[in-house]
Enzyme design. Structure first.
Site, PDB file in Angstrom:
ATOM      1  N   LEU A 224      38.170  47.670 -37.461  1.00  0.00           N
ATOM      2  CA  LEU A 224      37.472  46.439 -37.105  1.00  0.00           C
ATOM      3  C   LEU A 224      36.266  46.303 -38.028  1.00  0.00           C
ATOM      4  O   LEU A 224      35.864  47.270 -38.681  1.00  0.00           O
ATOM      5  CB  LEU A 224      37.036  46.465 -35.637  1.00  0.00           C
ATOM      6  CG  LEU A 224      38.181  46.534 -34.627  1.00  0.00           C
ATOM      7  CD1 LEU A 224      37.644  46.768 -33.221  1.00  0.00           C
ATOM      8  CD2 LEU A 224      39.016  45.261 -34.666  1.00  0.00           C
ATOM      9  N   SER A 225      35.683  45.109 -38.086  1.00  0.00           N
ATOM     10  CA  SER A 225      34.604  44.913 -39.054  1.00  0.00           C
ATOM     11  C   SER A 225      33.458  45.898 -38.841  1.00  0.00           C
ATOM     12  O   SER A 225      32.784  46.269 -39.799  1.00  0.00           O
ATOM     13  CB  SER A 225      34.095  43.475 -39.033  1.00  0.00           C
ATOM     14  OG  SER A 225      33.744  43.088 -37.736  1.00  0.00           O
ATOM     15  N   GLU A 226      33.240  46.345 -37.606  1.00  0.00           N
ATOM     16  CA  GLU A 226      32.314  47.455 -37.358  1.00  0.00           C
ATOM     17  C   GLU A 226      32.789  48.274 -36.160  1.00  0.00           C
ATOM     18  O   GLU A 226      33.357  47.742 -35.210  1.00  0.00           O
ATOM     19  CB  GLU A 226      30.882  46.974 -37.087  1.00  0.00           C
ATOM     20  CG  GLU A 226      29.943  47.074 -38.263  1.00  0.00           C
ATOM     21  CD  GLU A 226      30.108  45.927 -39.231  1.00  0.00           C
ATOM     22  OE1 GLU A 226      29.749  46.075 -40.410  1.00  0.00           O
ATOM     23  OE2 GLU A 226      30.599  44.876 -38.800  1.00  0.00           O
ATOM     24  N   THR A 227      32.526  49.577 -36.261  1.00  0.00           N
ATOM     25  CA  THR A 227      32.634  50.484 -35.121  1.00  0.00           C
ATOM     26  C   THR A 227      31.241  51.019 -34.855  1.00  0.00           C
ATOM     27  O   THR A 227      30.595  51.555 -35.761  1.00  0.00           O
ATOM     28  CB  THR A 227      33.614  51.631 -35.408  1.00  0.00           C
ATOM     29  OG1 THR A 227      34.934  51.100 -35.576  1.00  0.00           O
ATOM     30  CG2 THR A 227      33.626  52.631 -34.262  1.00  0.00           C
TER      31      THR A 227
END
Length: 358
Positions: free
Chosen positions: A66-69
């Site tokens: 995902l775009s950030e974790t």
């Protein structure tokens, strides 16, 4: 006569050591399952934080893709057990290519949503210690229809500057002009980039297209003008084209393309949105981010100047929409030289457990 023997194969599970962590996927800046920007949130107990090294966090970020974790850990417990009254946490963010980023708005909103709505934290305000300093998130109430918390985040002020006022203005201007040429090549005749500014604190380039009165309405269907070019006219190849202009990513780390509502039109009526934008960051492994809080710490100071009192804490919030395929809405207040307030909602769409092999 011949005979053959069948060899029995032992298919018993292979034993391995693992750690299990609570995990959520939260759609930030959304009240539903299929919009907003999804972020993974991993809750790491204080006594296990040191055992999860940076390479392991990078691997988890790659796995989640995902775009950030986000990794959130209670701070200051000094051996005491975590409680729902605890309000101070460490917070770090990793992208799909393993890059650790210094600031991420949507994953902060996702984390606060998980802490308030899933971990049932009772504190009125959460304090997150990050590479960008202390970030505060406060609950502004709960939507009675959905049960979703509306959250208010206090973020750094990252106003952009005209290119000529930046220290590395000559090289920056050259790269920015190269990006503008790429963007202009996808705009209809009669439209071209009207302004560019750069935020030295975030290395994000803001690219402004001509104003468009249709920005006031998220559901406008007119097929001409800047908004249509922003939403429908930019091709999927654009991140690669922007990356090719400066593949080292040393000067520009993200590109905000934005359109303001026509100021006169917005002044005459209460607009649904003051501006709309899209955000591209192939330099950190994110071709296009669906909804980006950190980009709005750059665009909101710029647009607060365009729209006068709106967004300055005196004339109400700036209303913004990130016009990606998933899309998301934000409310913004700018305190010049100090901080930016970002208001949004999060929706928990996945609840589970991360089984991390050690």
């Amino acid at each position: 006569m011949s005979c053959s023997a069948t060899r029995r194969i032992n298919r018993s599970p292979i034993k391995r050591d693992s750690m299990k962590f609570p995990l959520w996927v939260v759609n930030a800046f959304s009240g539903g399952a299929y919009s907003g920007n999804p972020a993974a949130v991993v809750f790491v107990d204080a006594d296990r934080d040191a055992t999860l090294d940076d390479e392991q966090r990078r691997n988890i970020g790659r796995q989640m893709n995902l775009s950030e974790t986000a990794f959130v850990t209670p701070l200051g417990l000094e051996g005491a057990a975590w409680s729902t009254a605890h309000a101070k946490y460490g917070l770090r963010w990793f992208t799909p290519d393993g890059t650790e980023v210094p600031l991420c708005g949507h994953a902060t909103l996702a984390t606060a949503t998980a802490m308030f709505d899933e971990m049932k934290v009772t504190a009125e305000e959460l304090s997150f210690m990050t590479q960008s300093g202390e970030l505060k998130v406060k609950k502004m109430g709960v939507d009675p229809a959905t049960g979703v918390s509306k959250l208010c985040m206090e973020f750094p002020y990252n106003a952009p500057l005209p290119l000529g006022e930046c220290e590395n203005s000559e090289e920056l201007s050259g790269r920015a002009q190269g990006m503008a040429k790429v963007i202009n090549s996808h705009l209809p005749d009669g439209l071209e980039v009207m302004d560019m500014q750069w935020s030295p604190t975030t290395k994000k380039l803001l690219v402004r297209l001509p104003d468009d009165k249709k920005v006031n309405n998220a559901n406008a269907t007119d097929s001409s003008g800047s908004l249509d070019a922003l939403v429908k006219g930019l091709p999927s190849s654009l991140p690669d084209e922007l990356f090719a202009v400066q593949p080292d990513g040393l000067i520009v780390r993200g590109c905000i393309i934005t359109v303001s509502a026509d100021v006169k039109e917005a002044g005459a009526t209460a607009p649904e949105f003051h501006f709309q934008s899209r955000y591209f960051a192939p330099w950190v492994g994110i071709p296009e981010d669906p909804v980006t809080g950190s980009a709005h710490t750059v665009s909101s100071p710029y647009m607060a100047r365009v729209h006068g009192d709106h967004g300055t804490g005196r004339g109400g919030y700036l209303r913004a929409r990130q016009a990606s395929a998933r899309g998301g809405n934000l409310e913004l207040a700018v305190y010049e030289g100090s901080h930016v307030i970002i208001v949004g909602r999060g929706f928990v769409c996945v609840r589970g457990e991360l089984d991390h092999e050690v």
